[in-house]
Scaffold this active site. Structure first.
Site, mmCIF file in Angstrom:
data_model
loop_
_atom_site.group_PDB
_atom_site.id
_atom_site.type_symbol
_atom_site.label_atom_id
_atom_site.label_comp_id
_atom_site.label_asym_id
_atom_site.label_seq_id
_atom_site.Cartn_x
_atom_site.Cartn_y
_atom_site.Cartn_z
ATOM 1 N N HIS A 79 4.551 -3.996 0.238
ATOM 2 C CA HIS A 79 3.842 -3.023 -0.595
ATOM 3 C C HIS A 79 3.175 -3.704 -1.782
ATOM 4 O O HIS A 79 2.053 -3.361 -2.159
ATOM 5 C CB HIS A 79 4.823 -1.967 -1.102
ATOM 6 C CG HIS A 79 4.959 -0.793 -0.189
ATOM 7 N ND1 HIS A 79 4.309 0.390 -0.389
ATOM 8 C CD2 HIS A 79 5.687 -0.630 0.939
ATOM 9 C CE1 HIS A 79 4.609 1.248 0.569
ATOM 10 N NE2 HIS A 79 5.454 0.652 1.390
ATOM 11 N N ASP A 80 3.867 -4.643 -2.381
ATOM 12 C CA ASP A 80 3.308 -5.312 -3.551
ATOM 13 C C ASP A 80 2.106 -6.158 -3.166
ATOM 14 O O ASP A 80 1.034 -6.044 -3.771
ATOM 15 C CB ASP A 80 4.385 -6.181 -4.217
ATOM 16 C CG ASP A 80 3.904 -6.781 -5.527
ATOM 17 O OD1 ASP A 80 3.149 -6.102 -6.250
ATOM 18 O OD2 ASP A 80 4.282 -7.924 -5.836
ATOM 19 N N VAL A 83 -1.359 -4.597 -1.777
ATOM 20 C CA VAL A 83 -2.093 -3.753 -2.723
ATOM 21 C C VAL A 83 -2.306 -4.536 -4.019
ATOM 22 O O VAL A 83 -1.351 -4.861 -4.720
ATOM 23 C CB VAL A 83 -1.325 -2.447 -3.015
ATOM 24 C CG1 VAL A 83 -2.130 -1.561 -3.965
ATOM 25 C CG2 VAL A 83 -1.016 -1.708 -1.720
ATOM 26 N N GLU A 100 0.743 3.202 -8.073
ATOM 27 C CA GLU A 100 1.116 2.859 -6.696
ATOM 28 C C GLU A 100 2.418 3.544 -6.273
ATOM 29 O O GLU A 100 2.583 3.929 -5.120
ATOM 30 C CB GLU A 100 1.257 1.341 -6.547
ATOM 31 C CG GLU A 100 -0.057 0.593 -6.655
ATOM 32 C CD GLU A 100 0.135 -0.912 -6.656
ATOM 33 O OE1 GLU A 100 1.060 -1.399 -5.977
ATOM 34 O OE2 GLU A 100 -0.634 -1.599 -7.345
ATOM 35 N N PRO A 174 -2.067 0.010 5.999
ATOM 36 C CA PRO A 174 -2.354 0.673 7.276
ATOM 37 C C PRO A 174 -1.265 1.658 7.653
ATOM 38 O O PRO A 174 -0.080 1.336 7.580
ATOM 39 C CB PRO A 174 -2.408 -0.491 8.272
ATOM 40 C CG PRO A 174 -1.606 -1.580 7.635
ATOM 41 C CD PRO A 174 -1.784 -1.424 6.158
ATOM 42 N N HIS A 204 10.191 -5.725 11.894
ATOM 43 C CA HIS A 204 10.810 -4.507 12.424
ATOM 44 C C HIS A 204 12.018 -4.812 13.297
ATOM 45 O O HIS A 204 12.642 -3.888 13.818
ATOM 46 C CB HIS A 204 9.788 -3.714 13.236
ATOM 47 C CG HIS A 204 8.706 -3.109 12.399
ATOM 48 N ND1 HIS A 204 7.645 -2.425 12.948
ATOM 49 C CD2 HIS A 204 8.509 -3.085 11.056
ATOM 50 C CE1 HIS A 204 6.838 -2.012 11.982
ATOM 51 N NE2 HIS A 204 7.343 -2.404 10.833
ATOM 52 N N THR A 205 12.337 -6.071 13.449
ATOM 53 C CA THR A 205 13.534 -6.415 14.204
ATOM 54 C C THR A 205 14.801 -6.035 13.465
ATOM 55 O O THR A 205 15.878 -6.001 14.050
ATOM 56 C CB THR A 205 13.544 -7.923 14.555
ATOM 57 O OG1 THR A 205 14.503 -8.147 15.572
ATOM 58 C CG2 THR A 205 13.862 -8.771 13.339
ATOM 59 N N SER A 261 19.956 -4.601 18.285
ATOM 60 C CA SER A 261 20.514 -5.454 17.218
ATOM 61 C C SER A 261 19.811 -5.158 15.898
ATOM 62 O O SER A 261 19.072 -5.989 15.377
ATOM 63 C CB SER A 261 20.375 -6.932 17.584
ATOM 64 O OG SER A 261 19.020 -7.263 17.863
ATOM 65 N N ASP A 266 16.116 -11.241 14.584
ATOM 66 C CA ASP A 266 16.026 -11.955 15.851
ATOM 67 C C ASP A 266 14.754 -11.562 16.581
ATOM 68 O O ASP A 266 13.790 -11.105 15.967
ATOM 69 C CB ASP A 266 17.279 -11.687 16.692
ATOM 70 C CG ASP A 266 17.501 -10.204 16.973
ATOM 71 O OD1 ASP A 266 16.571 -9.397 16.754
ATOM 72 O OD2 ASP A 266 18.608 -9.845 17.412
#
Length: 341
Positions: A79-80, A83, A100, A174, A204-205, A261, A266
């Site tokens: 986020h930082d 932007v 923000e 996005p 996103h793991t 997991s 990973d």
């Protein structure tokens, strides 16, 4: 929440890993690309030599108390940096509620108090020396490390910005419903390429996302047609439907990003994307480009995390160089959450 890389969750791996005497050297070698004037690994070696140890110690304590905050701080850096660059403008408070923090894309963002906690510890040892922007970058790195990911070198020397605008956040981040063309456009505008996109998406793991950030697009109203996304694995979709209530706009129910997991940094994310069990449309969109698809397929089949860890260190360095303030630009604040208009 519109951020591509949403709420994350790390495990409580708060002990030093055996045999790793110098964790920063675990992903070593030269840093990528052309250097940015004013940034350097070890920038505070003379002015605040213990800063990285202090940040790691605080991160261990934070994760031990609430293991979900570590990945939240990784999201915080995204986020930082995306932007207005990596300038801690996300920490600023707007008296008119137009900063923000107030943006739709900042929905559910956590970590403000923890950044201040780390800053206070560092400030006590090194007054008006270390920027909030650098603390955010170091905390994000250690969040990855404490989830059994790499502890890569972090360039420091950033200074803090003085401007925070709601419209910047909503324009520059996005949404999770983005297609591959839009994703590549958002990243290219920031000077990041397709590989940065597919590698940073690998965050996103670990972690969780709230139902309200994906349920409508993927489970109940795909393309505004009132139906399920046909690309989503049907068995997985049924599991998600049990957790996420249809029509509940602000459903805060947390769902694990990687169901196998979720607390380990990973290759699980890439296997999820390949098997159509990722949460976001923007995750599945990686299969719609030859380059990002090839990377997903390679990581999903990989027996070792070595390549991903090395690529992740490069991508985080690239992102950490975005629009930075150095030298006499910006400021070093005593507290990070100053007020602006």
């Amino acid at each position: 929440m519109r951020l591509l890389l949403p709420l994350l969750v790390v495990t409580l791996a708060a002990s030093w890993r055996p045999g790793l005497a110098d964790p920063v050297a675990a992903v070593g070698g030269a840093l990528p690309g052309l250097p940015v004037a004013g940034l350097a690994v070890g920038f505070y070696n003379e002015s605040c030599p213990e800063v990285e140890d202090m940040v790691l110690a605080e991160m261990r304590a934070i994760v031990a108390k609430d293991w979900t905050v570590g990945p939240a701080l990784l999201r915080f850096m995204f986020h930082d940096c995306l932007v207005r660059g990596c300038d801690a403008s996300i920490m600023l408070k707007s008296r008119s509620d137009k900063g923000e923090r107030d943006a739709v894309s900042s929905y559910g963002l956590r970590g403000y108090e923890e950044v201040e906690q780390i800053k206070a510890k560092v400030e006590a040892a090194c007054p008006l020396t270390v920027s909030c922007a650098d603390i955010i970058a170091l905390a994000a790195r250690d969040a990855v490390y404490l989830s059994n990911g790499p502890r890569y070198p972090v360039e420091t020397g950033r200074r803090d910005g003085k401007v925070s605008a709601e419209y910047d956040a909503d324009n520059d981040l996005p949404p999770p419903s983005s297609n591959i063309v839009d994703l590549k456009t958002y990243f290219s505008v920031k000077g990041l390429g397709w590989k940065d996109l597919v590698v940073l998406s690998g965050s996103h793991t670990i972690g969780r996302a709230q139902c309200s950030t994906f349920a409508s697009d993927r489970l109940y109203n795909f393309s505004g047609k009132g139906e399920q996304d046909p690309s989503l694995n049907k068995t997985y979709a049924a599991t998600l439907r049990e957790a996420c209530e249809a029509g509940l706009e602000n459903d805060t129910t947390p769902v694990e990003m990687d169901p196998i997991s979720p607390g380990t940094f990973d290759l699980g994310y890439y296997r999820d994307v390949l098997s159509n069990t990722s949460l976001f449309l923007s995750d599945q969109a990686l299969m719609d480009d030859r380059w990002t698809r090839a990377y997903v397929e390679r990581m999903a089949a990989a027996e070792s995390t070595e390549e991903f860890f090395a690529d992740f260190a490069v991508a985080m360095t690239n992102m950490g160089r975005l629009e930075v303030l150095t030298g006499d630009n910006g400021e070093i604040r005593e507290t990070c959450a100053a007020f602006v208009r």
